[in-house]
Design an enzyme around this catalytic site. Structure first.
Site, PDB file in Angstrom:
ATOM      1  N   GLY A   1      -8.832 -17.943 -93.365  1.00  0.00           N
ATOM      2  CA  GLY A   1      -9.612 -18.428 -94.354  1.00  0.00           C
ATOM      3  C   GLY A   1     -10.906 -17.478 -94.972  1.00  0.00           C
ATOM      4  CG  ASN A   2     -12.342 -17.336 -98.439  1.00  0.00           C
ATOM      5  OD1 ASN A   2     -13.313 -17.780 -98.926  1.00  0.00           O
ATOM      6  ND2 ASN A   2     -11.088 -17.645 -98.934  1.00  0.00           N
ATOM      7  NE  ARG A   3     -17.600 -12.990 -93.669  1.00  0.00           N
ATOM      8  CZ  ARG A   3     -17.995 -12.852 -92.133  1.00  0.00           C
ATOM      9  NH1 ARG A   3     -18.379 -14.207 -91.928  1.00  0.00           N
ATOM     10  NH2 ARG A   3     -17.366 -12.462 -91.471  1.00  0.00           N
ATOM     11  CB  SER A   4     -15.633 -18.770-100.583  1.00  0.00           C
ATOM     12  OG  SER A   4     -16.255 -19.620-101.570  1.00  0.00           O
TER      13      SER A   4
ATOM     14  CB  ALA B   1     -12.489 -17.420-102.098  1.00  0.00           C
TER      15      ALA B   1
END
Ligand code: C5P
Length: 406
Positions: free
Chosen positions: A201-204, A270
């Site tokens: 995943g990502n930090r958005s 994102a």
């Protein structure tokens, strides 16, 4: 604009002084109308000095000017912050026993109430019924924030921050220049499962996308927000249809379904460029001495590029986001220009990440490029301000299209 700021006798009355300053700094004329109880919390000289206007509480205080009728009639916006349970009850019953409640009865402009009280009072059936009555009459009642209350207790009932109240209030009287438009916004970050408990995943956080959706709704658009793993507290309030998704495949399906009848699609999410080639059905185990198994990745479809190459509705404006960092190959804008040409979207909103601006709950600074990579707008400030700049740029594309075809 003429704003009436009602203040009632809650401990949070002091926060209304900050709200008053925000309204004044934005260039508005503010008449503060406290209840008698509010004056026990913050005195009349404070309100008079900060507003530069006389402060009265009773219906007979300025009888020759018939203030109790004139104030409500001439106001463009009435805001009550904090609104106690007692004020909600008096307003719901239609009482007019002081200047504030009389003003609420004569106002024909939008009215926003920002309740603050202990959780028990907020949840009491009497208060719940009063809020429902008021909302049913078209009064805007904010939900209180959750957090530390007056004593050591915490829960629902805190007055939202003055900036939030000001934004919600001013949104009620703004230009509805997106009325009749249908728009889709994606927000958050996709998660690609590795196994039942793990994902890439990502930090958005989804805050910028949520602000874009909220701004569009405030400006009159019908909004679908496709939210990838966005925390409930980040999601905008009423007026936005939220479609929760997790993976890129789900996000793609939800965006394309909503885009079929949309005038604009803003891809603020994102989206993972790659996903694991296969997600394990069972939790991947650590085998002693064997070391980690490699993860094979496959490419995800580029949802933005697909929409740009083959729009799903005539005249649809497609907007992408690019979170960039500068490197040896070029600065943020150079990378943005290259991406604008490659993606083919009508607009690309470029922002710099990895510094003090970008991901998370921080102010944002963006440059909006057209499909040729030329700068059409720059905006810096809160995510709400950036959101408005994005919609202004979209309106610019629609205007140019009308001029060309008309
Ligand atoms: O190439 P990059 O991932 O930086 O592009 C970002 C933009 O493209 C964002 O608007 C994002 O929502 C969109 N995107 C997409 N599908 C992908 C990857 C990114 O729509 N698979």
């Amino acid at each position: 604009m003429r704003i009436v700021l009602g203040v009632t006798g809650g401990i949070a009355a002091y926060k209304a002084a900050y709200l008053l300053r925000l309204f004044r700094e934005a260039g508005h004329r503010v008449r503060v109308v406290p209840t008698e109880a509010a004056l026990a919390m913050v005195g009349r000289p404070t309100w008079e000095a900060l507003s530069g206007e006389p402060v009265r509480t009773g219906v007979f205080d300025d009888a020759e000017h018939v203030d109790h009728v004139a104030l409500g009639r001439s106001a463009d916006l009435v805001v009550v912050a904090p609104a106690t349970a007692h004020l909600l009850a008096r307003a719901a019953a239609g009482l007019a026993d002081d200047l504030l409640t009389a003003t609420l009865l004569t106002a024909t402009c939008p009215v926003l109430l920002a309740p603050a009280m202990h959780t028990e009072m907020w949840r009491h059936p009497a208060t719940v019924a009063n809020v429902a009555t008021l909302r049913g009459r078209g009064v805007h009642v904010l939900d209180p924030a959750t957090g530390r209350l007056t004593g050591a207790d915490t829960g629902a009932g805190r007055l939202p921050e003055p900036a939030e109240i000001a934004a919600a209030a001013l949104a009620l009287v703004r230009d509805r220049d997106l009325a009749g438009r249908r728009v889709v916004v994606s927000a958050g970050g996709t998660r690609e499962p590795l196994d039942p408990v793990r994902f890439l995943g990502n930090r958005s956080t989804g805050r910028q996308g949520a602000a874009i959706a909220a701004a569009a709704a405030a400006r009159g658009a019908a909004v679908t927000l496709v939210a990838a793993n966005v925390d409930a507290v980040v999601l905008p309030g009423g007026g936005v249809t939220v479609v929760p998704v997790e993976t890129t495949a789900e996000l793609r399906a939800a965006v394309r379904a909503a885009a079929a009848a949309a005038d604009a699609v803003v891809m603020a999410a994102a989206v993972a460029d790659f996903r694991p080639a296969a997600a394990s059905e069972h939790k991947i185990k650590k085998t002693a001495g064997a070391g980690p198994a490699p993860i094979a990745l496959v490419e995800n479809p580029d949802i933005l590029a697909e929409l740009a190459a083959a729009p799903l509705a005539a005249g649809q404006v497609v907007v992408g986001f690019a979170a960039e960092t500068g490197d040896d190959a070029g600065d943020v804008l150079a990378h943005g220009r290259e991406k604008a040409r490659r993606k083919g979207a009508d607009l690309l909103v470029v922002n710099e990440v990895g510094t003090a601006v970008g991901f998370g709950d921080v102010p944002n600074a963006v440059t909006v490029l057209d499909r040729a990579g030329d700068v059409v707008a720059r905006a810096a400030g809160t995510k709400a301000e950036v959101a408005d700049a994005v919609w202004d740029a979209v309106l610019g594309v629609w205007d140019r299209a009308t001029t060309i075809s008309g």
